[in-house]
Design a protein around this motif. Structure first.
Motif, PDB file in Angstrom:
ATOM      1  N   LEU A  72       0.869  -1.179   0.000  1.00 35.33           N
ATOM      2  CA  LEU A  72       0.000   0.000   0.000  1.00 35.33           C
ATOM      3  C   LEU A  72       0.908   1.231   0.000  1.00 35.33           C
ATOM      4  O   LEU A  72       1.672   1.398   0.946  1.00 35.33           O
ATOM      5  CB  LEU A  72      -0.878  -0.022   1.251  1.00 35.33           C
ATOM      6  N   PRO A  73       0.912   2.094  -0.998  1.00 37.69           N
ATOM      7  CA  PRO A  73       0.128   1.958  -2.228  1.00 37.69           C
ATOM      8  C   PRO A  73       0.780   0.982  -3.208  1.00 37.69           C
ATOM      9  O   PRO A  73       1.982   0.739  -3.159  1.00 37.69           O
ATOM     10  CB  PRO A  73       0.136   3.374  -2.798  1.00 37.69           C
ATOM     11  N   LEU A  74      -0.043   0.487  -4.104  1.00 39.36           N
ATOM     12  CA  LEU A  74       0.401  -0.492  -5.090  1.00 39.36           C
ATOM     13  C   LEU A  74       0.807   0.212  -6.382  1.00 39.36           C
ATOM     14  O   LEU A  74       1.831  -0.082  -6.973  1.00 39.36           O
ATOM     15  CB  LEU A  74      -0.767  -1.451  -5.345  1.00 39.36           C
ATOM     16  N   ALA A  75      -0.020   1.170  -6.790  1.00 40.63           N
ATOM     17  CA  ALA A  75       0.198   1.826  -8.083  1.00 40.63           C
ATOM     18  C   ALA A  75       1.277   2.908  -7.980  1.00 40.63           C
ATOM     19  O   ALA A  75       1.420   3.564  -6.947  1.00 40.63           O
ATOM     20  CB  ALA A  75      -1.111   2.429  -8.578  1.00 40.63           C
ATOM     21  N   THR A  76       2.033   3.093  -9.068  1.00 42.02           N
ATOM     22  CA  THR A  76       3.136   4.055  -9.075  1.00 42.02           C
ATOM     23  C   THR A  76       2.652   5.492  -8.926  1.00 42.02           C
ATOM     24  O   THR A  76       3.392   6.342  -8.451  1.00 42.02           O
ATOM     25  CB  THR A  76       3.937   3.964 -10.393  1.00 42.02           C
ATOM     26  N   VAL A  77       1.426   5.780  -9.336  1.00 44.57           N
ATOM     27  CA  VAL A  77       0.950   7.168  -9.318  1.00 44.57           C
ATOM     28  C   VAL A  77       0.272   7.529  -8.008  1.00 44.57           C
ATOM     29  O   VAL A  77      -0.286   8.610  -7.870  1.00 44.57           O
ATOM     30  CB  VAL A  77      -0.046   7.456 -10.469  1.00 44.57           C
ATOM     31  N   LYS A  78       0.318   6.608  -7.031  1.00 44.64           N
ATOM     32  CA  LYS A  78      -0.450   6.862  -5.818  1.00 44.64           C
ATOM     33  C   LYS A  78       0.428   7.144  -4.608  1.00 44.64           C
ATOM     34  O   LYS A  78       1.510   6.593  -4.467  1.00 44.64           O
ATOM     35  CB  LYS A  78      -1.369   5.675  -5.524  1.00 44.64           C
ATOM     36  N   THR A  79      -0.056   8.031  -3.744  1.00 45.45           N
ATOM     37  CA  THR A  79       0.640   8.386  -2.512  1.00 45.45           C
ATOM     38  C   THR A  79      -0.382   8.437  -1.393  1.00 45.45           C
ATOM     39  O   THR A  79      -1.425   9.077  -1.524  1.00 45.45           O
ATOM     40  CB  THR A  79       1.313   9.774  -2.653  1.00 45.45           C
ATOM     41  N   LEU A  80      -0.082   7.727  -0.320  1.00 46.34           N
ATOM     42  CA  LEU A  80      -0.941   7.781   0.868  1.00 46.34           C
ATOM     43  C   LEU A  80      -0.435   8.946   1.723  1.00 46.34           C
ATOM     44  O   LEU A  80       0.750   9.014   2.026  1.00 46.34           O
ATOM     45  CB  LEU A  80      -0.817   6.464   1.634  1.00 46.34           C
ATOM     46  N   ILE A  81      -1.322   9.855   2.073  1.00 43.79           N
ATOM     47  CA  ILE A  81      -0.903  11.031   2.850  1.00 43.79           C
ATOM     48  C   ILE A  81      -1.427  10.921   4.275  1.00 43.79           C
ATOM     49  O   ILE A  81      -2.631  10.773   4.493  1.00 43.79           O
ATOM     50  CB  ILE A  81      -1.398  12.334   2.188  1.00 43.79           C
ATOM     51  N   ILE A  82      -0.503  10.970   5.228  1.00 38.75           N
ATOM     52  CA  ILE A  82      -0.865  10.877   6.647  1.00 38.75           C
ATOM     53  C   ILE A  82      -0.608  12.245   7.273  1.00 38.75           C
ATOM     54  O   ILE A  82       0.507  12.765   7.174  1.00 38.75           O
ATOM     55  CB  ILE A  82      -0.003   9.811   7.358  1.00 38.75           C
ATOM     56  N   THR A  83      -1.631  12.828   7.876  1.00 35.74           N
ATOM     57  CA  THR A  83      -1.444  14.112   8.553  1.00 35.74           C
ATOM     58  C   THR A  83      -1.698  13.936  10.047  1.00 35.74           C
ATOM     59  O   THR A  83      -2.782  13.515  10.449  1.00 35.74           O
ATOM     60  CB  THR A  83      -2.383  15.192   7.977  1.00 35.74           C
ATOM     61  N   MET A  84      -0.669  14.229  10.838  1.00 33.43           N
ATOM     62  CA  MET A  84      -0.790  14.110  12.298  1.00 33.43           C
ATOM     63  C   MET A  84      -0.921  15.519  12.853  1.00 33.43           C
ATOM     64  O   MET A  84      -0.087  16.379  12.556  1.00 33.43           O
ATOM     65  CB  MET A  84       0.467  13.457  12.870  1.00 33.43           C
ATOM     66  N   SER A  85      -1.970  15.765  13.629  1.00 35.11           N
ATOM     67  CA  SER A  85      -2.185  17.119  14.150  1.00 35.11           C
ATOM     68  C   SER A  85      -2.351  17.112  15.658  1.00 35.11           C
ATOM     69  O   SER A  85      -2.863  16.162  16.236  1.00 35.11           O
ATOM     70  CB  SER A  85      -3.442  17.745  13.536  1.00 35.11           C
ATOM     71  N   ALA A  86      -1.927  18.215  16.252  1.00 34.88           N
ATOM     72  CA  ALA A  86      -2.126  18.462  17.686  1.00 34.88           C
ATOM     73  C   ALA A  86      -3.128  19.600  17.804  1.00 34.88           C
ATOM     74  O   ALA A  86      -2.953  20.649  17.186  1.00 34.88           O
ATOM     75  CB  ALA A  86      -0.810  18.841  18.341  1.00 34.88           C
ATOM     76  N   LEU A  87      -4.197  19.379  18.567  1.00 34.24           N
ATOM     77  CA  LEU A  87      -5.240  20.385  18.729  1.00 34.24           C
ATOM     78  C   LEU A  87      -5.306  20.838  20.187  1.00 34.24           C
ATOM     79  O   LEU A  87      -5.011  20.054  21.098  1.00 34.24           O
ATOM     80  CB  LEU A  87      -6.601  19.819  18.317  1.00 34.24           C
ATOM     81  N   ASN A  88      -5.739  22.088  20.380  1.00 40.07           N
ATOM     82  CA  ASN A  88      -5.905  22.563  21.763  1.00 40.07           C
ATOM     83  C   ASN A  88      -7.342  22.312  22.227  1.00 40.07           C
ATOM     84  O   ASN A  88      -8.148  21.713  21.500  1.00 40.07           O
ATOM     85  CB  ASN A  88      -5.511  24.040  21.886  1.00 40.07           C
ATOM     86  N   ASP A  89      -7.664  22.785  23.418  1.00 43.14           N
ATOM     87  CA  ASP A  89      -8.982  22.579  24.022  1.00 43.14           C
ATOM     88  C   ASP A  89     -10.132  23.053  23.142  1.00 43.14           C
ATOM     89  O   ASP A  89     -11.223  22.508  23.181  1.00 43.14           O
ATOM     90  CB  ASP A  89      -9.064  23.343  25.349  1.00 43.14           C
ATOM     91  N   SER A  90      -9.878  24.113  22.352  1.00 45.64           N
ATOM     92  CA  SER A  90     -10.944  24.670  21.518  1.00 45.64           C
ATOM     93  C   SER A  90     -10.999  24.019  20.144  1.00 45.64           C
ATOM     94  O   SER A  90     -11.762  24.447  19.286  1.00 45.64           O
ATOM     95  CB  SER A  90     -10.757  26.175  21.342  1.00 45.64           C
ATOM     96  N   GLY A  91     -10.165  22.997  19.942  1.00 48.73           N
ATOM     97  CA  GLY A  91     -10.197  22.302  18.651  1.00 48.73           C
ATOM     98  C   GLY A  91      -9.382  22.977  17.564  1.00 48.73           C
ATOM     99  O   GLY A  91      -9.496  22.626  16.393  1.00 48.73           O
ATOM    100  N   ASN A  92      -8.578  23.984  17.945  1.00 50.93           N
ATOM    101  CA  ASN A  92      -7.727  24.639  16.944  1.00 50.93           C
ATOM    102  C   ASN A  92      -6.417  23.871  16.786  1.00 50.93           C
ATOM    103  O   ASN A  92      -5.866  23.375  17.770  1.00 50.93           O
ATOM    104  CB  ASN A  92      -7.417  26.081  17.363  1.00 50.93           C
ATOM    105  N   THR A  93      -5.924  23.805  15.558  1.00 51.82           N
ATOM    106  CA  THR A  93      -4.682  23.086  15.295  1.00 51.82           C
ATOM    107  C   THR A  93      -3.488  23.903  15.765  1.00 51.82           C
ATOM    108  O   THR A  93      -3.309  25.049  15.360  1.00 51.82           O
ATOM    109  CB  THR A  93      -4.554  22.792  13.785  1.00 51.82           C
TER     110      THR A  93
END
Ligand code: HEC
Length: 158
Positions: A72-93
């Motif tokens: 994963l991914p199998l195809a040459t034209v594909k990229t899996l994008i993983i975004t890791m975020s930290a949010l505060n109490d109000s849900g802001n990044t």
């Protein structure tokens, strides 16, 4: 996983009203009928069901390939994008980190990608979001999030 064929995953067994193959039918009697849809990466739910996302309270994240029968991914034209975020109490990044997984360094079946999320002061929640564009040339504005997982955390005060 290795005992599953392409057809098992990509052409799921048809649910009733299709009866199993009758006696004398090609492939033998009682054989289940498979749908002829080819489930693939265009189906967000199919891909999401094959991934397991884990988040620890310290921000050690992982994305495991638990249901893709191949790289994963199998195809040459594909990229899996993983975004890791930290949010505060109000849900802001507060901070985020983006990782791209291409076909040259894919996640093998049964393996997991692991990475460290940013955890700045004031982080109340950690989130992992995955997008899987249909091809590298798809504009970012059209990328769809196919899976997310988030976890509230409580950091010990220093
Ligand atoms: C255990 C389940 C499983 C098995 C077995 C399996 N696949 Fe897949 N396959 C998936 C999943 C889930 C995806 C979607 C994720 C992706 O695109 O890599 C996928 C994606 C694909 C894609 C689309 C790739 C893309 O980039 O759009 C093709 C083509 C494919 N598989 C072919 C095959 C073939 C051929 C076989 C047999 C040799 C096979 N698969 C076996 C689960 C499986």
């Amino acid at each position: 996983m290795r005992d599953k064929s392409c057809v098992d995953c990509h052409m799921p067994v048809a649910v009733p009203p299709h009866a199993p193959q009758a006696a004398g039918a090609a492939g033998g009697p009682g054989r289940p009928r498979h749908r002829h849809t080819f489930l693939g990466s265009h189906d967000a739910a199919f891909v999401a069901s094959a991934l397991r996302i884990e988040i620890t309270p310290t921000g050690a994240d992982s994305v495991a390939n638990v249901g893709v029968g191949h790289a994963l991914p199998l195809a040459t034209v594909k990229t899996l994008i993983i975004t890791m975020s930290a949010l505060n109490d109000s849900g802001n990044t507060l901070d985020s980190r983006r990782i791209e997984i291409g076909h040259k360094d894919p996640i093998s079946p049964g393996d997991a990608w692991t990475g460290q999320a940013p955890v700045p002061d004031g982080t109340a929640e950690l989130r992992v979001a995955i997008t899987y564009p249909f091809a590298d040339f798809q504009p970012a504005s059209q990328h769809m999030t196919i899976a997310t997982r988030s976890q509230k955390i409580r950091l010990a005060r220093k």
